[in-house]
Design an enzyme around this catalytic site. Sequence first.
Site, mmCIF file in Angstrom:
data_model
loop_
_atom_site.group_PDB
_atom_site.id
_atom_site.type_symbol
_atom_site.label_atom_id
_atom_site.label_comp_id
_atom_site.label_asym_id
_atom_site.label_seq_id
_atom_site.Cartn_x
_atom_site.Cartn_y
_atom_site.Cartn_z
ATOM 1 N N GLU A 78 0.832 -1.198 0.000
ATOM 2 C CA GLU A 78 0.000 0.000 0.000
ATOM 3 C C GLU A 78 0.873 1.256 0.000
ATOM 4 O O GLU A 78 0.631 2.207 -0.749
ATOM 5 C CB GLU A 78 -0.909 0.012 1.245
ATOM 6 C CG GLU A 78 -1.971 -1.047 1.273
ATOM 7 C CD GLU A 78 -3.225 -0.644 0.525
ATOM 8 O OE1 GLU A 78 -3.283 0.503 0.034
ATOM 9 O OE2 GLU A 78 -4.133 -1.478 0.417
ATOM 10 N N SER A 137 -6.879 2.923 -3.598
ATOM 11 C CA SER A 137 -5.577 3.247 -3.012
ATOM 12 C C SER A 137 -4.670 3.889 -4.043
ATOM 13 O O SER A 137 -3.649 4.470 -3.695
ATOM 14 C CB SER A 137 -4.905 1.997 -2.446
ATOM 15 O OG SER A 137 -5.597 1.516 -1.321
ATOM 16 N N ASP A 145 1.119 4.282 -2.761
ATOM 17 C CA ASP A 145 0.872 5.658 -2.333
ATOM 18 C C ASP A 145 2.013 6.580 -2.745
ATOM 19 O O ASP A 145 1.791 7.661 -3.304
ATOM 20 C CB ASP A 145 0.719 5.722 -0.803
ATOM 21 C CG ASP A 145 -0.623 5.228 -0.309
ATOM 22 O OD1 ASP A 145 -1.501 4.953 -1.145
ATOM 23 O OD2 ASP A 145 -0.795 5.111 0.913
#
Length: 556
Positions: free
Chosen positions: A223, A466, A227
């Site tokens: 994740e 995400s 990002d």
Amino acid sequence: MFTALALLVAVPAAASFELVAHLTPSASDSFDALAWSIADPESENYLSFLTPAELADHIGSPEETISAVSAWLSAAGGLDVRPNSLHTAVTASFPAEHSLLLTSAGLPDRDTHPEGVNFVVRRDARVTETEVDHPASPHRLASAVGAGSAYTIDAIKDAYNMPSDLQAQNEATTQMVWGPGSFGYSPLKLKQHARSECPLINTDKVVFDTDNHGESGGDNFGEGQLDVDMITSFGLNVTTIVSNTNTSASTEETTGFGAALLDFVTDLAARDTVPHVLSMSLGSLSAASCDLLCSQAVSDYGHTQQECEDYMATQRQVCMYLSQGQTAAINQGLQVLGTRGVTVLGSSGDGGSHFSFGSFSGGDNNISEDLNAISCKNQIPVFPTASPYILSIGGEMWDGEDSSKPITWAGYGGGSGSGFSIQFDAPEHQKQTVAEYLAKDGMPGGFDSTKRAYPDVSAVGVSGTSQSCPIFAGILSQIIDMRLSAGLPPLGMIGPRVYQVATQFPGEAFEDIVGGNSCTSCGEENGFPATEGWDANTGFGRPQWDGMVKHFATDA
């Protein structure tokens, strides 16, 4: 009189640690009104952000509470006991060999907490390797992004009419991504992404703000990498802070996540300097959602409460909050960040309007089938994106990979997160817009129309929302960079202004997305359709650079 020392138990410890006593929130209706006035473009208080000292006067605990909690931590052996600048938490350091009033979880027993303590968080410092390859998260569609696909960084920027070489000019501009547990990024992988996708990324301007650098192979590490890749690609040359404020593995899949998130927002709001933009991709079903699912599993299907809770604990990132009280405290923390001038963005989720990611599976006694039936009967919100103080970012993809034909992102049993909060009321700025949408045909049941609706806007999310959230965050960082260079303040809680611009100047700052549904696997009649104008699936649509500059980079 507290008897903490009478309950000491020996607890082996490998390293020094901190205990943070978070105090019971004390915000009032008057503070809520003040926070919204700071975010309201029509208010005389607009963008008049508060200092930590001013916030302490509004939300801080009284001196007697601070003193009592400080004394409790000191009596237990804590060193360097200090309240934060907002008077909302007290922190103490403990040596590695320390023995104190701890349960098997390494925390003081709840019965020993002084009055005014909401909960206690333990921080264990850990620095880990971040240069090793890691597997993609199971719900990611990594092959759909980047070289060899239609969704290159340049193609996405072109779809948003954004210059591919646009770079921030103001050294003060900052953006942040956050996650607990293994959350982090690999500088090596970022350099690889820059070489293949976005050569202008300044990798030297990506920094950690703690010693916790994540752990390769962890789910949150994947994740974090996504990002960082996305926010640096769109927020070119902006100082990017990667924040991991808790390293416990329990924060990745269980209710430890809620404690870590509350600890983070409380700590961040009390810092002398805060980022201008905060992008948060992680979350789960809200506490209210989990309460609803288990209560109906008990009342309608004969399961026990404990059976439901035990099953939920086995599901990936599904129920990660202790209670609705905890999510209310996080919600207040997000509001406080807005009053400091932070624009907080949250991924709208990857399970349409029914799930965190996809439908339930496994378990005994037909519990997964029963929970799926309950989920499809209701619209089940996720958090923190359902907070009224967050700009919620949904996902778009392109019909036939034609960037001029945006539709709702959906794939692999999931889809752009959508819906209505169960716990938090609709903010005033979105009520009329939402009412107009709900008057259209084809609306599902199982939601409360008086609650906060989401998402607000969208961006490419073929790797899940995400991806959408840090893309939009990077774009807003560029807008704020222009504002700072022009001597203007940042944008803080941006929701009211987004709704004002989108309704008064439709199609200028956001391109409408029509096509798609939030039903995922529940049948089309059970989802929110993406229609003309705002909808509870893609919000107002995707960004258009020239219009965003016109309506957000200045206050004229």
